[in-house]
Design an enzyme around this catalytic site. Structure first.
Site, PDB file in Angstrom:
ATOM      1  N   ASN A 165       0.815  -1.238   0.000  1.00  0.00           N
ATOM      2  CA  ASN A 165       0.000   0.000   0.000  1.00  0.00           C
ATOM      3  C   ASN A 165       0.835   1.268   0.000  1.00  0.00           C
ATOM      4  OD1 ASN A 165       0.781  -0.569   2.637  1.00  0.00           O
ATOM      5  ND2 ASN A 165      -1.083   0.295   3.540  1.00  0.00           N
ATOM      6  N   SER A 243      -0.522  -7.229   7.807  1.00  0.00           N
ATOM      7  CA  SER A 243      -1.672  -7.658   8.608  1.00  0.00           C
ATOM      8  C   SER A 243      -1.233  -8.215   9.949  1.00  0.00           C
ATOM      9  CB  SER A 243      -2.442  -8.742   7.850  1.00  0.00           C
ATOM     10  OG  SER A 243      -1.605  -9.883   7.699  1.00  0.00           O
ATOM     11  N   GLU A 264       4.359  -3.237  12.570  1.00  0.00           N
ATOM     12  CA  GLU A 264       3.313  -2.234  12.287  1.00  0.00           C
ATOM     13  C   GLU A 264       2.178  -2.987  11.620  1.00  0.00           C
ATOM     14  OE1 GLU A 264       5.434   0.997  13.827  1.00  0.00           O
ATOM     15  OE2 GLU A 264       3.343   0.709  13.257  1.00  0.00           O
ATOM     16  N   CYS A 298      -3.381   1.529   6.950  1.00  0.00           N
ATOM     17  CA  CYS A 298      -3.667   0.946   8.270  1.00  0.00           C
ATOM     18  C   CYS A 298      -4.165   1.992   9.243  1.00  0.00           C
ATOM     19  CB  CYS A 298      -2.425   0.272   8.822  1.00  0.00           C
ATOM     20  SG  CYS A 298      -1.069   1.419   9.031  1.00  0.00           S
TER      21      CYS A 298
END
Ligand SMILES: NC(=O)C1=CN([C@@H]2O[C@H](COP(=O)(O)OP(=O)(O)OC[C@H]3O[C@@H](n4cnc5c(N)ncnc54)[C@H](OP(=O)(O)O)[C@@H]3O)[C@@H](O)[C@H]2O)C=CC1
Ligand SMILES: O=C(O)[C@H](O)CS(=O)(=O)O
Length: 491
Positions: A165, A243, A264, A298
């Site tokens: 991302n 994830s 993270e 996120c």
């Protein structure tokens, strides 16, 4: 635009930044496992075929990183800072090409890609400067002939696994403190988006980062790379963004060597609008927070809680803004929302939407696959959402804005904290005592107050609970790449 006739290299000022080979020990090499396709999510066209490294090649890269690390650490902080400054300068000079490569492989609007390149480069700049400020301590001894010292030394070889991302910034946010501290670094980018990482390596090489200090390992087998990182005794630290599910796997694997880890992980950010909020500011903040990167971050607002007294007014204003979002190919001027990264991502949005409607939610805007087809989805607003719905418990990671009602502070704090995640949270309010009470009560690593964007290299980014461990950014961020040594000196 990219299509079957216009290839990515033809769009670049410097086609030399588009590399398909892996970067190991300062050499550009083919993958022992062949090559894999990288596709443009907007049109589905193959834009590159990238080296697919084997686990044996990962081990070779680790050996190269182990051999290179002492020399890099032996440089002064000022010398490392000089190399990192040159790397930063080259990233800024080549920002447009880096942004085009990023949008081509990930799909985000070019304007956002330009922002990501600047954001990623800011970590290289900031931590290059921090290389000069790695201070230890002297402590008055417990005996007259004793002196106590604390030394800060680089942890060593670092393995990094990063997501699609933010294909540039998530690597920069890790490699910058690592190199500043004197570590060497192995980057395994997501298979969807390896080109940005490889372009970073081209510029690192040009900047004078020594061979073996920064390595890029594209691979279709993330689990094999992760196992080699966790099982190879030369690797001292693992840093991961992705994830929570994969974070758990990696933590289990790293436990055998008691390896230091930074994680993270996933989020489930509440975005709370109190009745004393500036509603226009809150709508603007909600749009940026929810729809940045098409909801694929996120720290995106995953749940939007609105106090009863302003619910209808806020919902109407937000609906108007969602309707106005321009969906399109990220390379097209004016695009504000690109495609989702994959069919799997589309299915997650569809699943959360269907569940919300089945349990009483109402679709006010969007709610369907976009006419552009592929992985494009209509920016969607759903009202009447409740804690019983999947969207309240799982990270949607897409352009779905769910609105919840609440009565008072205590109720919304309880709902906001009712999750296993604890990364980012946001609220809009003016009353000072409310701001203090809510900021202190939210169980999150990050709290945005009257803002929907919290990302800067100057802040310690990271989560609590099952959103991870460690912090990236700020002067605190380098600690994750240092070991502390206590020296007890009898003189
Ligand atoms: N915190 C964050 O910023 C991010 C959170 N997420 C969350 O994760 C969800 C799924 O997204 P997804 O991209 O699949 O995230 P994943 O966590 O599956 O992937 C993130 C990275 O981990 C790699 N990976 C996957 N499995 C393993 C493994 N067993 N060992 C080592 N590395 C592995 C992936 O490689 P590959 O891509 O090649 O499979 C990718 O590079 C999202 O919906 C979102 O909720 C996702 C991305 C970023
Ligand atoms: O992983 C992410 O989604 C990023 O950390 C979000 S941000 O740092 O670009 O805000």
């Amino acid at each position: 635009m990219l299509d079957k006739t216009t290839n990515l290299a033809s769009l670049l000022k410097d086609p030399g930044l588009l590399v398909e080979r892996a970067y190991i020990g300062g050499a550009w090499v083919e993958g022992a496992d062949g090559r894999f396709d990288v596709t443009n999510p907007a049109r589905g066209d193959v834009i590159a075929q990238v080296a697919d490294v084997s686990r044996a090649q990962v081990a070779e890269a680790i050996s190269a990183a182990e051999a290179a690390q002492p020399g890099w650490a032996a440089m002064t902080g000022k010398e490392r800072a000089g190399v990192m400054r040159k790397w930063y300068d080259l990233m800024i000079e080549n920002a447009e090409d880096l942004a085009l490569i990023l949008t081509a492989e990930m799909g985000k609007p070019l304007a956002e890609a330009r922002g990501e390149i600047a954001y990623g480069a800011s970590y290289i700049e900031f931590f290059g400067e921090e290389a000069k400020r790695i201070y230890g301590e002297t402590i008055p001894g417990h005996l007259r002939n004793t002196r106590l010292m604390v030394l800060k030394q680089p942890i060593g070889v670092v393995g990094a696994i990063t997501p699609w991302n933010f294909p540039n910034a998530m690597i920069a946010r890790k490699v910058a403190p690592a190199l500043a501290a004197g570590c060497s670094f192995l980057s395994r980018p997501a298979a969807e988006t390896p080109l940005s990482a490889l372009a970073m390596a081209v510029l690192a090489e040009r900047a004078g980062v020594p061979a073996g200090v920064f390595n890029v390992l594209p691979s279709t087998s993330a689990s094999e790379v992760g196992k080699e990182f966790c099982e190879n005794p030369a690797v001292r630290k693992l840093t991961f963004t992705g994830s929570t599910e994969v974070g758990r796997i990696l933590l289990r694997q790293a436990a055998d060597q008691v390896m230091k880890c930074s994680m993270e992980l996933g989020g489930n950010a509440p975005f709370i609008v109190f009745d004393d909020a500036d509603l226009d500011a809150a709508v603007e903040g909600a749009m940026m927070c929810k729809f940045r990167n098409n909801g694929q971050t996120c720290v995106c607002a995953n749940r939007i809680y609105v106090q009863d007294g302003v619910y209808d007014a806020f919902a109407a204003k937000l609906a108007e803004a969602v309707r106005a979002l321009k969906v399109g190919d990220g390379l097209e001027d004016g695009t504000e929302a690109g495609p989702l990264i994959s069919d799997k991502a589309v299915e997650k949005v569809r699943e959360h939407l269907a569940d919300a409607e089945a349990k009483g939610g109402s679709v006010v805007v969007g709610g369907n696959p976009h006419d552009l087809g592929g992985t494009f989805w209509e920016p969607t607003l759903v009202t009447g959402v409740t804690q019983e719905m999947k969207v309240a418990r799982e990270e949607t990671f897409g352009p779905l804005a769910p609105l919840f009602r609440f009565k008072d502070e205590d109720e919304v704090i309880a709902m906001a904290n009712d999750t296993i995640f604890g990364l980012a949270s946001y609220f809009y309010a003016k009353d000072l005592s409310r701001v203090y009470k809510v900021a202190e009560a939210l169980e999150y690593g990050i709290v945005g107050v009257n803002t929907g964007i919290i990302s800067t290299e100057l802040g310690p980014f990271g989560g609590i609970k099952q959103s991870g461990m460690g912090r990236e950014g700020s002067h605190l961020g380098i600690e994750d790449y240092l070991e502390m040594k206590y020296v007890c000196l009898s003189v």
